[in-house]
Motif scaffolding. Structure first.
Motif, PDB file in Angstrom:
ATOM      1  N   UNK A 154       0.821  -1.214   0.000  1.00 26.11           N
ATOM      2  CA  UNK A 154       0.000   0.000   0.000  1.00 26.11           C
ATOM      3  C   UNK A 154       0.852   1.260   0.000  1.00 26.11           C
ATOM      4  N   UNK A 155       2.115   1.155   0.415  1.00 28.95           N
ATOM      5  CA  UNK A 155       2.982   2.333   0.451  1.00 28.95           C
ATOM      6  C   UNK A 155       3.274   2.883  -0.935  1.00 28.95           C
ATOM      7  N   UNK A 156       3.177   2.027  -1.958  1.00 29.65           N
ATOM      8  CA  UNK A 156       3.464   2.485  -3.321  1.00 29.65           C
ATOM      9  C   UNK A 156       2.459   3.530  -3.779  1.00 29.65           C
TER      10      UNK A 156
ATOM     11  N   UNK B 239       3.657   9.162  -5.554  1.00 28.58           N
ATOM     12  CA  UNK B 239       3.524  10.453  -6.252  1.00 28.58           C
ATOM     13  C   UNK B 239       3.819  11.668  -5.379  1.00 28.58           C
ATOM     14  N   UNK B 240       3.775  11.506  -4.042  1.00 28.59           N
ATOM     15  CA  UNK B 240       4.116  12.608  -3.162  1.00 28.59           C
ATOM     16  C   UNK B 240       5.589  13.000  -3.291  1.00 28.59           C
TER      17      UNK B 240
ATOM     18  N   UNK C 127      -4.349  17.886  -0.846  1.00 31.07           N
ATOM     19  CA  UNK C 127      -4.865  17.728  -2.201  1.00 31.07           C
ATOM     20  C   UNK C 127      -4.609  16.310  -2.720  1.00 31.07           C
ATOM     21  N   UNK C 128      -3.447  15.773  -2.392  1.00 31.96           N
ATOM     22  CA  UNK C 128      -3.106  14.413  -2.817  1.00 31.96           C
ATOM     23  C   UNK C 128      -4.090  13.395  -2.235  1.00 31.96           C
ATOM     24  N   UNK C 129      -4.421  13.579  -0.969  1.00 34.09           N
ATOM     25  CA  UNK C 129      -5.335  12.649  -0.307  1.00 34.09           C
ATOM     26  C   UNK C 129      -6.772  12.846  -0.767  1.00 34.09           C
ATOM     27  N   UNK C 130      -7.182  14.100  -0.909  1.00 33.21           N
ATOM     28  CA  UNK C 130      -8.581  14.399  -1.195  1.00 33.21           C
ATOM     29  C   UNK C 130      -8.939  14.266  -2.674  1.00 33.21           C
ATOM     30  N   UNK C 131      -8.062  14.728  -3.555  1.00 32.01           N
ATOM     31  CA  UNK C 131      -8.394  14.757  -4.981  1.00 32.01           C
ATOM     32  C   UNK C 131      -7.104  14.771  -5.790  1.00 32.01           C
ATOM     33  N   UNK C 132      -6.756  13.617  -6.343  1.00 36.86           N
ATOM     34  CA  UNK C 132      -5.454  13.440  -6.966  1.00 36.86           C
ATOM     35  C   UNK C 132      -5.226  14.385  -8.143  1.00 36.86           C
ATOM     36  N   UNK C 133      -6.254  14.661  -8.924  1.00 38.70           N
ATOM     37  CA  UNK C 133      -6.091  15.547 -10.079  1.00 38.70           C
ATOM     38  C   UNK C 133      -5.733  16.964  -9.647  1.00 38.70           C
ATOM     39  N   UNK C 134      -6.353  17.434  -8.565  1.00 39.18           N
ATOM     40  CA  UNK C 134      -6.041  18.770  -8.044  1.00 39.18           C
ATOM     41  C   UNK C 134      -4.597  18.818  -7.557  1.00 39.18           C
TER      42      UNK C 134
ATOM     43  N   UNK D  35      -2.065  21.460  -9.221  1.00 37.96           N
ATOM     44  CA  UNK D  35      -1.468  22.482  -8.366  1.00 37.96           C
ATOM     45  C   UNK D  35       0.050  22.363  -8.330  1.00 37.96           C
ATOM     46  N   UNK D  36       0.548  21.140  -8.201  1.00 41.02           N
ATOM     47  CA  UNK D  36       1.995  20.935  -8.109  1.00 41.02           C
ATOM     48  C   UNK D  36       2.699  21.291  -9.416  1.00 41.02           C
ATOM     49  N   UNK D  37       2.138  20.882 -10.532  1.00 42.30           N
ATOM     50  CA  UNK D  37       2.738  21.198 -11.829  1.00 42.30           C
ATOM     51  C   UNK D  37       2.735  22.710 -12.053  1.00 42.30           C
TER      52      UNK D  37
END
Length: 230
Positions: A4-6, A10-11, A69-76, A80-82
Motif C-alpha cells: 500500500x505504500x506504493x 507520487x508525493x 490535495x493528494x489525499x482528497x483529490x489526486x487531479x487537483x 497544483x503541483x505542476x
C-alpha cells in the motif's frame, strides 16, 4: 500482495520544489539593471513586525496543502503541483532578466518577533517580482476551489491562511503591490493552461483502463460460458 505504500509515491514529486529553489539563491543578488517597483501606495503601508508569523507559516502550509490535495483529490494535487513548479521556473527566468529590489526598514529593539524579522532579513532583498510567497499561496486557493471534497470549515481556514500570508508580504516589507499582482496573474494563467492539458491526459489514461477492464470482463464471460458447455 500489493504494497500500500506504493500509492504514496507520487508525493515524492514534491521534492522537485526544493531542487528548483536552488536557483533562488543563485539569482538572489544585485546587478547593474536592478529596479524598484515601489508606488506611493506601498509607501503608505505600515511595517507591522507581527505579520512575520503568517509569513513564516507559509513554509509548512504549502507542504501540508499539497498533501491534503493528494489525499482528497489526486487531479487537483497534480494540477497544483505542476503549476507551482512551472511558476517557480517562470519566476526565476524573470529574476534573471528583470531583477527587482525592496528597501527594508531598520529593525530596532529586541524580542522574539524582531528576531524572526531579522532572520528573514538576513536574506538578500532581491527576487521580488513576482512574489513566490504570493504565487504559491494563491495556488492553494485555486486548488481549494477545485477540490470539491473539502469541508466548508477547511475551505474557510485555507482562505484565511492563504490571504493572510499574501497580505503579510506587504506588512513585513518583503514585497510591493506589483509583486503581488504579477504573482496572482501568473498563477491564474498557468493554472488555467495546466488545467486544460491535464484532463486530456487523464481521459486518455482512463479510456485505456476502461478498455482493459472491458476486455477482462469479456474474457471472464467467455470462460464461464465455456465451462457451462463442458
Amino acid at each position: 500482495m500489493r504494497n500500500t505504500n506504493t500509492g504514496y509515491k507520487p508525493l515524492l514529486w514534491i521534492l522537485v520544489i526544493p531542487v528548483l529553489n536552488i536557483f533562488y539563491g543563485i539569482l538572489n543578488h544585485g546587478g547593474p539593471n536592478v529596479v524598484s517597483l515601489t508606488t506611493d501606495l506601498d509607501e503608505r503601508i505600515p511595517f507591522v513586525p507581527a505579520f512575520i508569523i503568517p509569513y513564516l507559516i507559509w513554509y509548512p502550509f504549502i507542504l501540508a496543502m499539497l498533501i491534503v490535495f493528494f489525499i482528497k483529490m489526486r487531479r487537483v494535487y497534480y494540477q497544483t503541483l505542476i503549476t507551482l513548479c512551472l511558476g517557480l521556473v517562470a519566476c526565476y527566468i524573470t529574476y534573471y532578466f528583470y531583477q527587482t529590489v525592496i528597501i527594508r526598514p531598520t529593525i530596532t529593539g529586541d524580542g522574539f518577533i524582531n528576531w524572526l524579522v531579522s532572520l528573514v532579513y538576513s536574506d538578500n532583498p532581491y527576487n521580488c517580482f513576482p512574489s513566490i510567497h504570493v504565487l504559491t499561496s494563491y495556488l492553494m486557493l485555486k486548488g481549494m476551489s477545485d477540490c470539491t471534497t473539502l469541508s466548508k470549515t477547511s475551505r474557510l481556514l485555507i482562505f484565511i491562511t492563504s490571504w493572510t500570508i499574501i497580505i503579510s508580504t506587504l506588512f513585513v516589507k518583503q514585497h510591493f503591490l506589483l509583486d503581488i499582482a504579477g504573482a496572482i496573474l501568473l498563477a491564474e494563467v498557468l493554472y488555467f493552461v495546466v488545467g486544460k492539458l491535464l484532463p486530456v491526459q487523464a481521459e486518455s489514461k482512463q479510456s485505456v483502463v476502461t478498455d482493459r477492464e472491458e476486455n477482462s470482463m469479456i474474457g471472464d464471460v467467455i470462460e464461464i460460458k465455456g465451462d457451462k458447455v463442458v
